[in-house]
Design a protein around this motif. Structure first.
Motif, PDB file in Angstrom:
ATOM      1  N   ASP A  13       6.174  10.975   6.707  1.00  0.00           N
ATOM      2  CA  ASP A  13       5.378  10.851   5.479  1.00  0.00           C
ATOM      3  C   ASP A  13       5.741  11.937   4.463  1.00  0.00           C
ATOM      4  OD1 ASP A  13       3.809   8.513   5.737  1.00  0.00           O
ATOM      5  OD2 ASP A  13       2.527   9.520   7.194  1.00  0.00           O
ATOM      6  N   ILE A  69      -6.386   9.752  -1.627  1.00  0.00           N
ATOM      7  CA  ILE A  69      -6.089   8.616  -0.746  1.00  0.00           C
ATOM      8  C   ILE A  69      -5.203   7.571  -1.434  1.00  0.00           C
ATOM      9  CG2 ILE A  69      -7.202   6.641   0.392  1.00  0.00           C
ATOM     10  CD1 ILE A  69      -9.577   8.517   0.949  1.00  0.00           C
ATOM     11  N   GLY A  70      -4.284   6.985  -0.674  1.00  0.00           N
ATOM     12  CA  GLY A  70      -3.527   5.841  -1.177  1.00  0.00           C
ATOM     13  C   GLY A  70      -2.021   5.971  -1.099  1.00  0.00           C
ATOM     14  N   ASP A  71      -1.524   7.158  -0.858  1.00  0.00           N
ATOM     15  CA  ASP A  71      -0.067   7.309  -0.754  1.00  0.00           C
ATOM     16  C   ASP A  71       0.277   7.837   0.637  1.00  0.00           C
ATOM     17  OD1 ASP A  71       2.750   7.668  -1.693  1.00  0.00           O
ATOM     18  OD2 ASP A  71       1.807   7.356  -3.633  1.00  0.00           O
ATOM     19  N   ASP A  72       1.557   8.213   0.852  1.00  0.00           N
ATOM     20  CA  ASP A  72       1.939   8.692   2.179  1.00  0.00           C
ATOM     21  C   ASP A  72       1.339  10.062   2.475  1.00  0.00           C
ATOM     22  OD1 ASP A  72       3.874   6.630   3.242  1.00  0.00           O
ATOM     23  OD2 ASP A  72       4.632   6.972   1.231  1.00  0.00           O
ATOM     24  N   PHE A 121     -14.146   5.180   2.782  1.00  0.00           N
ATOM     25  CA  PHE A 121     -13.620   6.545   2.665  1.00  0.00           C
ATOM     26  C   PHE A 121     -13.073   6.912   1.297  1.00  0.00           C
ATOM     27  CE2 PHE A 121     -13.024   5.504   7.281  1.00  0.00           C
ATOM     28  CZ  PHE A 121     -14.076   6.299   7.724  1.00  0.00           C
ATOM     29  N   ILE A 126     -10.692   1.451   4.668  1.00  0.00           N
ATOM     30  CA  ILE A 126     -10.502   2.774   4.038  1.00  0.00           C
ATOM     31  C   ILE A 126     -11.061   2.753   2.618  1.00  0.00           C
ATOM     32  CG2 ILE A 126      -8.783   4.456   3.249  1.00  0.00           C
ATOM     33  CD1 ILE A 126      -6.982   3.338   5.603  1.00  0.00           C
ATOM     34  N   ASP A 168       7.639   5.482   3.258  1.00  0.00           N
ATOM     35  CA  ASP A 168       8.375   5.318   4.506  1.00  0.00           C
ATOM     36  C   ASP A 168       7.903   4.036   5.185  1.00  0.00           C
ATOM     37  OD1 ASP A 168       5.875   6.500   5.174  1.00  0.00           O
ATOM     38  OD2 ASP A 168       6.672   7.083   7.127  1.00  0.00           O
ATOM     39  N   ASP A 215      -1.278  12.002  11.129  1.00  0.00           N
ATOM     40  CA  ASP A 215      -0.920  10.795  11.882  1.00  0.00           C
ATOM     41  C   ASP A 215      -1.449  10.917  13.293  1.00  0.00           C
ATOM     42  OD1 ASP A 215       0.377   8.646  10.798  1.00  0.00           O
ATOM     43  OD2 ASP A 215       2.290   9.698  10.641  1.00  0.00           O
ATOM     44  N   GLU A 220      -7.586  -2.721   8.001  1.00  0.00           N
ATOM     45  CA  GLU A 220      -7.570  -1.249   7.941  1.00  0.00           C
ATOM     46  C   GLU A 220      -7.673  -0.717   6.500  1.00  0.00           C
ATOM     47  OE1 GLU A 220      -3.843  -0.430   9.732  1.00  0.00           O
ATOM     48  OE2 GLU A 220      -3.742   1.596   8.943  1.00  0.00           O
ATOM     49  N   PHE A 221      -6.974  -1.388   5.563  1.00  0.00           N
ATOM     50  CA  PHE A 221      -6.902  -0.854   4.198  1.00  0.00           C
ATOM     51  C   PHE A 221      -8.204  -1.101   3.429  1.00  0.00           C
ATOM     52  CE2 PHE A 221      -2.618  -1.867   5.686  1.00  0.00           C
ATOM     53  CZ  PHE A 221      -2.133  -0.575   5.755  1.00  0.00           C
ATOM     54  N   SER A 245       6.531   2.233   7.950  1.00  0.00           N
ATOM     55  CA  SER A 245       5.847   2.377   9.232  1.00  0.00           C
ATOM     56  C   SER A 245       5.161   1.075   9.639  1.00  0.00           C
ATOM     57  CB  SER A 245       4.833   3.527   9.183  1.00  0.00           C
ATOM     58  OG  SER A 245       3.926   3.338   8.122  1.00  0.00           O
ATOM     59  N   ASP A 246       4.683   0.307   8.684  1.00  0.00           N
ATOM     60  CA  ASP A 246       3.996  -0.953   9.013  1.00  0.00           C
ATOM     61  C   ASP A 246       4.963  -2.133   9.093  1.00  0.00           C
ATOM     62  OD1 ASP A 246       1.588   0.385   8.996  1.00  0.00           O
ATOM     63  OD2 ASP A 246       1.152  -0.074   6.911  1.00  0.00           O
ATOM     64  N   ARG A 300       4.220   6.096  -4.538  1.00  0.00           N
ATOM     65  CA  ARG A 300       4.402   4.645  -4.441  1.00  0.00           C
ATOM     66  C   ARG A 300       4.251   3.980  -5.809  1.00  0.00           C
ATOM     67  NH1 ARG A 300       0.794   3.277   1.003  1.00  0.00           N
ATOM     68  NH2 ARG A 300       1.978   4.619   2.412  1.00  0.00           N
TER      69      ARG A 300
HETATM   70  P1  ADP Z   1       0.864   5.933   6.298  1.00  0.00           P
HETATM   71  O1  ADP Z   1       1.252   4.638   6.986  1.00  0.00           O
HETATM   72  O2  ADP Z   1       1.794   6.321   5.218  1.00  0.00           O
HETATM   73  O3  ADP Z   1       0.590   7.054   7.267  1.00  0.00           O
HETATM   74  P2  ADP Z   1      -1.741   4.809   6.162  1.00  0.00           P
HETATM   75  O4  ADP Z   1      -1.428   3.362   6.037  1.00  0.00           O
HETATM   76  O5  ADP Z   1      -2.091   5.352   7.501  1.00  0.00           O
HETATM   77  O6  ADP Z   1      -0.518   5.635   5.555  1.00  0.00           O
HETATM   78  O7  ADP Z   1      -2.918   5.187   5.172  1.00  0.00           O
HETATM   79  C1  ADP Z   1      -2.956   4.707   3.854  1.00  0.00           C
HETATM   80  C2  ADP Z   1      -3.712   5.707   2.989  1.00  0.00           C
HETATM   81  O8  ADP Z   1      -5.076   5.796   3.409  1.00  0.00           O
HETATM   82  C3  ADP Z   1      -3.168   7.124   3.069  1.00  0.00           C
HETATM   83  O9  ADP Z   1      -3.248   7.707   1.788  1.00  0.00           O
HETATM   84  C4  ADP Z   1      -4.124   7.835   4.025  1.00  0.00           C
HETATM   85  O10 ADP Z   1      -4.217   9.210   3.760  1.00  0.00           O
HETATM   86  C5  ADP Z   1      -5.433   7.124   3.734  1.00  0.00           C
HETATM   87  N1  ADP Z   1      -6.369   7.100   4.890  1.00  0.00           N
HETATM   88  C6  ADP Z   1      -6.194   6.478   6.083  1.00  0.00           C
HETATM   89  N2  ADP Z   1      -7.269   6.633   6.889  1.00  0.00           N
HETATM   90  C7  ADP Z   1      -8.157   7.390   6.201  1.00  0.00           C
HETATM   91  C8  ADP Z   1      -9.452   7.924   6.491  1.00  0.00           C
HETATM   92  N3  ADP Z   1     -10.057   7.695   7.662  1.00  0.00           N
HETATM   93  N4  ADP Z   1     -10.053   8.681   5.545  1.00  0.00           N
HETATM   94  C9  ADP Z   1      -9.450   8.915   4.360  1.00  0.00           C
HETATM   95  N5  ADP Z   1      -8.242   8.445   4.021  1.00  0.00           N
HETATM   96  C10 ADP Z   1      -7.585   7.685   4.920  1.00  0.00           C
END
Ligand code: ADP
Ligand code: MG
Length: 318
Positions: A72, A24-27, A11, A7, A208, A44, A3-4, A210-211, A143
């Protein structure tokens, strides 16, 4: 591709826009409101069968969706302001909608966070909640700021998220006696908003859970360019169900189970006294150390020895 990586590849693009303080990259993303506050945004999504079992009641789906989204904001020390809701429904079922709306607004009212817009479509059940919060400009917890020598803390207890799922799906009959507690934790995983706000100016980094504890500590360490070491003996594993399962199972849930929605944060040793005075439900679980072999790592110790875990937290893609 997990997933990471997905992204990052598709994205995450450079942002050339004055109003965006952090993307992108934080909560949450941080946006300049051109006042003494910054806006924080996070979305979310909850999909039936992935984030909640199909048998969960509509009221409980509503409360869980908003609680998880608000978490978040808590992670960054923000005050909830308002939220939007995108809902995809397989059909119009008034009884279901009534329950969902009741659950959703019970949380919205508890956190003074009104619904201000959204989108409604037909399809497989899917709920997206975008929360908006505010924090004094420049003060959001991110973070990024953990420093070598900082202590690592968590709020509340660990493992409830995974134990609750095992209980609801009836995978583990031994959890039956904790059913009422676990169901409540699953449907209302209370976002730690007050604790998050109290940590502004004290925590050096926060997120937070969540994972899963180890996976999320890894995110924090990577963002801060450090490593972390935590001790299993210090983990606040939930006492309610701990004795009902094997020690190994309890440890696995505390380390790798997702959806605890507790805060994980770091703070300098000089902050110990202020933290103690605040009388908050927090537990010190480890230390921030230097990167090992040029990479950010999380080491888990039991009795001073390395403890090997068989899961790296929940990921939607592997
Ligand atoms: P969290 O678990 O805190 O909700 P995620 O693990 O879901 O965070 O997401 C990690 C980071 O990637 C966050 O900054 C989130 O905004 C970003 N992100 C996730 N999916 C996308 C996407 N489809 N487009 C842009 N940013 C994304
Ligand atoms: Mg988060």
């Amino acid at each position: 591709m997990d997933e990471f990586e997905l992204i990052r590849t598709y994205f995450d693009r450079p942002i050339i826009k004055q109003s965006v303080v952090m993307g992108i990259g934080d909560d949450c993303a941080i946006v300049n409101s051109h006042s003494d506050k910054h806006w924080l945004l996070s979305i979310d999504t909850m999909v039936e069968g992935v984030h909640f079992p199909a048998q969960l009641s509509a009221e409980h789906i509503g409360s869980r969706a908003l609680c998880a989204a608000l978490s978040d904001l808590a992670a960054m020390g923000a005050e909830p302001e308002f939220f939007t809701l995108a809902i995809t429904l397989p059909n119009v079922n008034n009884e279901w909608l009534q329950g969902f709306s009741k659950g959703l607004f019970s949380i919205a009212e508890a956190f003074s966070c009104p619904l201000v817009g959204g989108d409604t479509t037909r399809g497989p059940l899917c709920i997206s909640v975008q929360v908006h919060g505010s924090v004094a400009a420049g003060k959001a917890l991110t973070r990024k700021g953990a420093r070598v020598g900082d202590d690592i803390y968590v709020t509340g207890v660990l493992g409830d998220g995974a134990a609750a799922l095992a209980c609801i799906t009836e995978e583990m009959p031994e959890l039956k006696s904790s059913q009422a507690y676990l169901l409540e934790r699953f449907v209302k995983p209370e976002p730690q908003i007050e604790l998050g706000k109290n940590l502004v100016g004290i925590a050096s980094a926060a997120l937070d859970i969540s994972d899963g504890l180890v996976a999320d500590l890894n995110h924090l360490c990577k963002a801060s360019d450090v490593s972390g070491v935590i001790n299993i003996e210090q983990l606040p594993i939930s006492p309610i169900w701990k004795q009902a399962v094997s020690a190994q199972q309890a440890i696995a849930w505390a380390l790798s189970g997702g959806d605890d929605y507790q805060l994980l944060f770091t703070a300098g040793e000089d902050k110990q006294a202020s933290l103690a005075q605040m009388n908050m439900p927090i537990t010190k679980i480890g230390k921030v150390i230097e990167k090992q072999n040029e990479t950010s790592q999380v080491s888990v110790l039991l009795g001073g020895q390395t403890y090997t875990i068989d899961s790296n937290g929940y990921k939607h893609f592997d």
